[in-house]
Design a protein around this motif. Structure first.
Motif, PDB file in Angstrom:
ATOM      1  N   SER A 266      -1.329  17.844  66.504  1.00 49.48           N
ATOM      2  CA  SER A 266      -2.262  18.823  67.052  1.00 49.48           C
ATOM      3  C   SER A 266      -1.542  19.596  68.141  1.00 49.48           C
ATOM      4  CB  SER A 266      -3.500  18.128  67.625  1.00 49.48           C
ATOM      5  OG  SER A 266      -4.372  19.073  68.230  1.00 49.48           O
ATOM      6  N   PHE A 267      -1.464  20.924  67.978  1.00 49.47           N
ATOM      7  CA  PHE A 267      -0.742  21.760  68.943  1.00 49.47           C
ATOM      8  C   PHE A 267      -1.534  23.011  69.265  1.00 49.47           C
ATOM      9  CE2 PHE A 267       0.172  23.090  64.793  1.00 49.47           C
ATOM     10  CZ  PHE A 267       0.851  22.063  64.153  1.00 49.47           C
ATOM     11  N   ASN A 268      -2.838  22.884  69.331  1.00 45.26           N
ATOM     12  CA  ASN A 268      -3.682  24.026  69.673  1.00 45.26           C
ATOM     13  C   ASN A 268      -3.986  24.102  71.159  1.00 45.26           C
ATOM     14  OD1 ASN A 268      -3.921  24.791  66.954  1.00 45.26           O
ATOM     15  ND2 ASN A 268      -5.537  23.285  66.628  1.00 45.26           N
ATOM     16  N   VAL A 269      -3.470  23.161  71.933  1.00 46.06           N
ATOM     17  CA  VAL A 269      -3.746  23.115  73.362  1.00 46.06           C
ATOM     18  C   VAL A 269      -2.475  23.491  74.109  1.00 46.06           C
ATOM     19  CG1 VAL A 269      -4.558  21.686  75.262  1.00 46.06           C
ATOM     20  CG2 VAL A 269      -5.401  21.282  72.944  1.00 46.06           C
ATOM     21  N   VAL A 270      -2.599  24.395  75.057  1.00 46.40           N
ATOM     22  CA  VAL A 270      -1.456  24.852  75.843  1.00 46.40           C
ATOM     23  C   VAL A 270      -1.653  24.457  77.301  1.00 46.40           C
ATOM     24  CG1 VAL A 270      -0.078  26.838  76.518  1.00 46.40           C
ATOM     25  CG2 VAL A 270      -1.146  26.784  74.272  1.00 46.40           C
ATOM     26  N   GLY A 271      -0.701  23.724  77.837  1.00 45.81           N
ATOM     27  CA  GLY A 271      -0.659  23.468  79.263  1.00 45.81           C
ATOM     28  C   GLY A 271      -1.854  22.751  79.834  1.00 45.81           C
ATOM     29  N   SER A 272      -2.418  21.774  79.140  1.00 40.29           N
ATOM     30  CA  SER A 272      -3.527  21.026  79.708  1.00 40.29           C
ATOM     31  C   SER A 272      -3.043  20.184  80.883  1.00 40.29           C
ATOM     32  CB  SER A 272      -4.153  20.128  78.641  1.00 40.29           C
ATOM     33  OG  SER A 272      -4.690  20.919  77.609  1.00 40.29           O
ATOM     34  N   ILE A 273      -3.975  19.712  81.697  1.00 39.54           N
ATOM     35  CA  ILE A 273      -3.614  18.994  82.911  1.00 39.54           C
ATOM     36  C   ILE A 273      -2.851  17.717  82.577  1.00 39.54           C
ATOM     37  CG2 ILE A 273      -4.510  17.932  85.003  1.00 39.54           C
ATOM     38  CD1 ILE A 273      -4.729  20.977  84.829  1.00 39.54           C
ATOM     39  N   ASN A 274      -3.306  16.952  81.581  1.00 35.77           N
ATOM     40  CA  ASN A 274      -2.617  15.732  81.191  1.00 35.77           C
ATOM     41  C   ASN A 274      -2.919  15.433  79.733  1.00 35.77           C
ATOM     42  OD1 ASN A 274      -5.228  14.471  81.167  1.00 35.77           O
ATOM     43  ND2 ASN A 274      -5.045  14.185  83.375  1.00 35.77           N
ATOM     44  N   ASP A 275      -2.328  14.332  79.238  1.00 40.95           N
ATOM     45  CA  ASP A 275      -2.485  13.988  77.825  1.00 40.95           C
ATOM     46  C   ASP A 275      -3.922  13.629  77.486  1.00 40.95           C
ATOM     47  OD1 ASP A 275       0.167  14.312  78.046  1.00 40.95           O
ATOM     48  OD2 ASP A 275       0.748  12.284  77.459  1.00 40.95           O
ATOM     49  N   ASN A 276      -4.669  13.117  78.444  1.00 44.97           N
ATOM     50  CA  ASN A 276      -6.060  12.761  78.207  1.00 44.97           C
ATOM     51  C   ASN A 276      -6.902  14.001  77.935  1.00 44.97           C
ATOM     52  OD1 ASN A 276      -8.259  11.080  77.927  1.00 44.97           O
ATOM     53  ND2 ASN A 276      -8.655  10.932  80.124  1.00 44.97           N
ATOM     54  N   SER A 277      -6.584  15.117  78.598  1.00 43.72           N
ATOM     55  CA  SER A 277      -7.308  16.364  78.341  1.00 43.72           C
ATOM     56  C   SER A 277      -7.038  16.867  76.934  1.00 43.72           C
ATOM     57  CB  SER A 277      -6.899  17.425  79.372  1.00 43.72           C
ATOM     58  OG  SER A 277      -7.182  16.998  80.672  1.00 43.72           O
ATOM     59  N   VAL A 278      -5.830  16.641  76.427  1.00 43.47           N
ATOM     60  CA  VAL A 278      -5.510  17.027  75.054  1.00 43.47           C
ATOM     61  C   VAL A 278      -6.371  16.243  74.072  1.00 43.47           C
ATOM     62  CG1 VAL A 278      -3.671  17.155  73.338  1.00 43.47           C
ATOM     63  CG2 VAL A 278      -3.176  17.634  75.727  1.00 43.47           C
ATOM     64  N   ASN A 280      -9.351  15.222  74.417  1.00 46.55           N
ATOM     65  CA  ASN A 280     -10.718  15.733  74.368  1.00 46.55           C
ATOM     66  C   ASN A 280     -10.864  16.897  73.408  1.00 46.55           C
ATOM     67  OD1 ASN A 280     -11.515  13.864  76.308  1.00 46.55           O
ATOM     68  ND2 ASN A 280     -11.042  15.248  78.013  1.00 46.55           N
ATOM     69  N   GLN A 281      -9.773  17.575  73.079  1.00 47.42           N
ATOM     70  CA  GLN A 281      -9.816  18.700  72.157  1.00 47.42           C
ATOM     71  C   GLN A 281      -9.139  18.394  70.828  1.00 47.42           C
ATOM     72  OE1 GLN A 281      -8.725  22.474  74.161  1.00 47.42           O
ATOM     73  NE2 GLN A 281      -8.489  21.281  76.028  1.00 47.42           N
ATOM     74  N   SER A 282      -8.782  17.130  70.613  1.00 47.06           N
ATOM     75  CA  SER A 282      -8.036  16.746  69.418  1.00 47.06           C
ATOM     76  C   SER A 282      -8.971  16.505  68.234  1.00 47.06           C
ATOM     77  CB  SER A 282      -7.221  15.487  69.696  1.00 47.06           C
ATOM     78  OG  SER A 282      -6.638  14.997  68.505  1.00 47.06           O
ATOM     79  N   PRO A 283      -8.563  16.893  67.023  1.00 46.76           N
ATOM     80  CA  PRO A 283      -9.357  16.600  65.822  1.00 46.76           C
ATOM     81  C   PRO A 283      -9.028  15.245  65.209  1.00 46.76           C
ATOM     82  CG  PRO A 283      -7.531  18.033  65.238  1.00 46.76           C
ATOM     83  CD  PRO A 283      -7.426  17.795  66.737  1.00 46.76           C
ATOM     84  N   LEU A 284      -8.358  14.353  65.970  1.00 43.73           N
ATOM     85  CA  LEU A 284      -7.890  13.091  65.408  1.00 43.73           C
ATOM     86  C   LEU A 284      -9.038  12.236  64.885  1.00 43.73           C
ATOM     87  CD1 LEU A 284      -5.611  11.079  64.878  1.00 43.73           C
ATOM     88  CD2 LEU A 284      -5.845  10.292  67.243  1.00 43.73           C
ATOM     89  N   PHE A 285     -10.147  12.196  65.619  1.00 43.60           N
ATOM     90  CA  PHE A 285     -11.252  11.320  65.245  1.00 43.60           C
ATOM     91  C   PHE A 285     -12.427  12.082  64.634  1.00 43.60           C
ATOM     92  CE2 PHE A 285      -9.109   9.352  68.922  1.00 43.60           C
ATOM     93  CZ  PHE A 285      -8.578   8.248  68.268  1.00 43.60           C
ATOM     94  N   THR A 286     -12.154  13.266  64.138  1.00 45.27           N
ATOM     95  CA  THR A 286     -13.240  14.059  63.540  1.00 45.27           C
ATOM     96  C   THR A 286     -13.820  13.353  62.323  1.00 45.27           C
ATOM     97  OG1 THR A 286     -12.215  16.104  64.321  1.00 45.27           O
ATOM     98  CG2 THR A 286     -13.832  16.283  62.547  1.00 45.27           C
ATOM     99  N   GLU A 287     -12.947  12.858  61.441  1.00 44.04           N
ATOM    100  CA  GLU A 287     -13.442  12.190  60.230  1.00 44.04           C
ATOM    101  C   GLU A 287     -14.161  10.897  60.578  1.00 44.04           C
ATOM    102  OE1 GLU A 287     -10.300  11.642  57.484  1.00 44.04           O
ATOM    103  OE2 GLU A 287     -10.178  13.763  56.913  1.00 44.04           O
ATOM    104  N   VAL A 288     -13.703  10.219  61.613  1.00 44.65           N
ATOM    105  CA  VAL A 288     -14.377   8.984  62.019  1.00 44.65           C
ATOM    106  C   VAL A 288     -15.794   9.286  62.494  1.00 44.65           C
ATOM    107  CG1 VAL A 288     -14.317   7.031  63.597  1.00 44.65           C
ATOM    108  CG2 VAL A 288     -12.189   7.897  62.606  1.00 44.65           C
ATOM    109  N   LEU A 289     -15.945  10.331  63.308  1.00 46.05           N
ATOM    110  CA  LEU A 289     -17.276  10.683  63.814  1.00 46.05           C
ATOM    111  C   LEU A 289     -18.177  11.186  62.697  1.00 46.05           C
ATOM    112  CD1 LEU A 289     -16.291  12.453  67.155  1.00 46.05           C
ATOM    113  CD2 LEU A 289     -17.156  10.133  66.841  1.00 46.05           C
ATOM    114  N   LYS A 290     -17.595  11.808  61.684  1.00 47.73           N
ATOM    115  CA  LYS A 290     -18.393  12.280  60.550  1.00 47.73           C
ATOM    116  C   LYS A 290     -18.727  11.169  59.562  1.00 47.73           C
ATOM    117  CE  LYS A 290     -16.735  17.075  60.438  1.00 47.73           C
ATOM    118  NZ  LYS A 290     -16.027  18.096  59.606  1.00 47.73           N
ATOM    119  N   GLY A 291     -18.108  10.016  59.731  1.00 50.03           N
ATOM    120  CA  GLY A 291     -18.331   8.935  58.787  1.00 50.03           C
ATOM    121  C   GLY A 291     -17.581   9.103  57.491  1.00 50.03           C
ATOM    122  N   GLN A 292     -16.508   9.879  57.495  1.00 52.56           N
ATOM    123  CA  GLN A 292     -15.756  10.164  56.281  1.00 52.56           C
ATOM    124  C   GLN A 292     -14.395   9.469  56.257  1.00 52.56           C
ATOM    125  OE1 GLN A 292     -15.565  14.435  56.211  1.00 52.56           O
ATOM    126  NE2 GLN A 292     -17.736  14.690  55.729  1.00 52.56           N
ATOM    127  N   ALA A 293     -14.104   8.651  57.242  1.00 56.12           N
ATOM    128  CA  ALA A 293     -12.823   7.951  57.289  1.00 56.12           C
ATOM    129  C   ALA A 293     -12.932   6.630  56.539  1.00 56.12           C
ATOM    130  CB  ALA A 293     -12.410   7.705  58.739  1.00 56.12           C
TER     131      ALA A 293
END
Length: 461
Positions: A266-278, A280-293
């Motif tokens: 995921s590289f849609n975030v530029v210059g966030s304060i720290n890795d934790n802020s990245v 919050n905008q990551s699609p890593l767990f999108t399928e998990v939240l949708k129940g599709q993983a």
């Protein structure tokens, strides 16, 4: 009488029409004498001859490879021999008996020759831009090998666009255009295969790798890589400066496995304060939240878990999907767990190191691209990295063997049902499950005990 009167009237009209046509007809002899006609013809002939001489002079200048300035422009036009540049490439790298062997080819192109030719053929199908064409003067343009070589040399050396001019015979602006189009073509043609999430078969192999580390249920290691953006626009500078680095960065969040394959990028975030802020905008767990993983079921110390996790550093939140080290271990068990967790988590750092070593352009600082182009370049580098890893997969084949002595049960159903993703209640319930600190603490306790039983002084290994 009326009929007889009409006949002479029609006849008079016809004769008048014939007389008017004769009067409107222009005869050259009535306007020009023969001497005047020859003189005008001579003037036109001389004009055409002068035009032809100028055209021939321009053609000879182009063929002679001379440099010149266009009238009214300050930019010097350099005539390049594209045919010579292509033939030099073929002789050095792509002939049946090339000057440079396969080892040097991998050093220069960061991949094997068959893999590069596969990319060149795919890009030729993707766009006519990567085919050999002639310009309006019937001169042969740049070949696909020249364009791809210019792009890869910029990626593989982090060099400016004009560094490949003398060898490839390509201008600066054209080289930059080749790089951007090369990145777009790689994303369109190979992104679906080499930048995908893990399938059920892939997840089973990842779980086996994690089991070999002593972490059953582990799906990889997660981390972030920062790419310095030197020419960041001033209006974004304050908002995009990274507190730890002191400059604007382009951030790549990735999940990598032991064989250095990057499963999530995921590289849609530029210059966030720290890795934790990245995160919050990551699609890593999108399928998990949708129940599709795909559900991952494993047991540790007689405790049952239904969700895989990633090894992470201390900056990530306490969650069931992250297993972090213990920064200040006090007991022997905690020290052994911290040692194994930190060693296994180096997979993502190794992947970043290999990515930057293979394509130094992402090591930075980058100076001359727009934000959208930077994203394309970074995405293309990740895809090319995975393609090279697959091409060299025999080197990592030993890691795919399951560990049968661990006694850990890992169940990954091949068929699973997707939940109603549009139901807010289900999404909130899955979010609460992921963010459960109690489950996070229990999982780490079970892993500490499991690693002590396997790798401790009285363990099996």
């Amino acid at each position: 009488m009326s009929g007889e009167a009409g006949m002479p009237y029609q006849s008079d009209t016809s004769s008048c029409s014939d007389d008017s046509e004769d009067r409107n007809t222009i005869y050259p002899a009535g306007k020009y004498t023969m001497e005047e006609f020859v003189a005008e013809h001579s003037v036109l002939h001389n004009l055409l001859r002068r035009i032809n001489v100028k055209i021939q002079a321009k053609i000879k200048a182009r063929q002679g490879g001379t440099s010149r300035r266009r009238k009214g422009f300050n930019r010097r036009v350099i005539e390049r021999d594209h045919g010579e540049g292509h033939q030099r490439l073929v002789t050095d790298f792509f002939s049946d008996d090339p000057v440079y062997d396969e080892k040097i080819f991998r050093t220069r192109y960061r991949m094997s020759r068959p893999l590069l030719l596969r990319i060149v053929r795919a890009l030729g199908k993707w766009s006519p831009y990567f085919t050999k064409r002639a310009d309006i003067c019937c001169r042969q343009g740049l070949s696909p090998l020249q364009k791809c070589t210019a792009a890869i040399r910029m990626l593989a050396r982090g060099s400016p666009a004009d560094a490949v001019d003398e060898y490839v015979q390509i201008g600066t602006s054209t080289a930059m255009e080749c790089l951007e189009r090369f990145a777009e073509g790689v994303i369109d043609m190979f992104g679906g295969e080499y930048l995908r999430g893990p399938t059920s078969v892939d997840m089973q192999r990842l779980l086996q790798i994690g089991e070999g580390y002593g972490f059953p249920g582990m799906l990889g290691s997660i981390g972030c890589m920062h790419w310095e953006w030197e020419n960041c626009p001033p209006k974004w500078m304050r908002r995009l400066n990274h507190s730890d680095h002191g400059f604007s960065t382009f951030i790549l969040e990735a999940v990598a496995s032991q064989d250095l394959w990057i499963w999530h990028a995921s590289f849609n975030v530029v210059g966030s304060i720290n890795d934790n802020s990245v995160l919050n905008q990551s699609p890593l767990f999108t399928e998990v939240l949708k129940g599709q993983a795909p559900p991952v079921q494993f047991s540790i110390n007689k405790s049952q878990y239904d969700m895989g996790y990633y090894l992470a550093d201390e900056i990530y939140p306490e969650s069931t999907v992250f297993v972090k080290t213990i920064p200040f271990p006090r007991t022997e068990k905690e020290r052994l767990f911290a040692k194994h967790q930190e060693e296994a988590r180096k997979d993502v750092q190794r992947a970043f190191g290999v990515l930057q070593s293979r394509f130094p352009i992402v090591r930075g600082p980058i100076r001359f691209f727009q934000r959208a182009t930077l994203g394309k370049i970074l995405e293309a580098c990740v895809i090319l990295h995975n393609m090279a890893v697959e091409d060299e997969k025999d080197m990592a084949s030993a890691y795919s063997e399951p560990n049968e002595a661990s006694g850990i049960t890992v169940v990954l159903p091949s068929n699973f049902k997707t939940g109603p993703a549009n139901c807010l209640t289900n999404v909130l319930q899955r979010t609460a499950t992921i963010c459960s600190q109690a489950t996070h603490v229990q999982l780490r306790r079970d892993l500490i005990e499991h690693i002590w039983q396997q790798f401790g002084p009285f363990g099996d290994k």
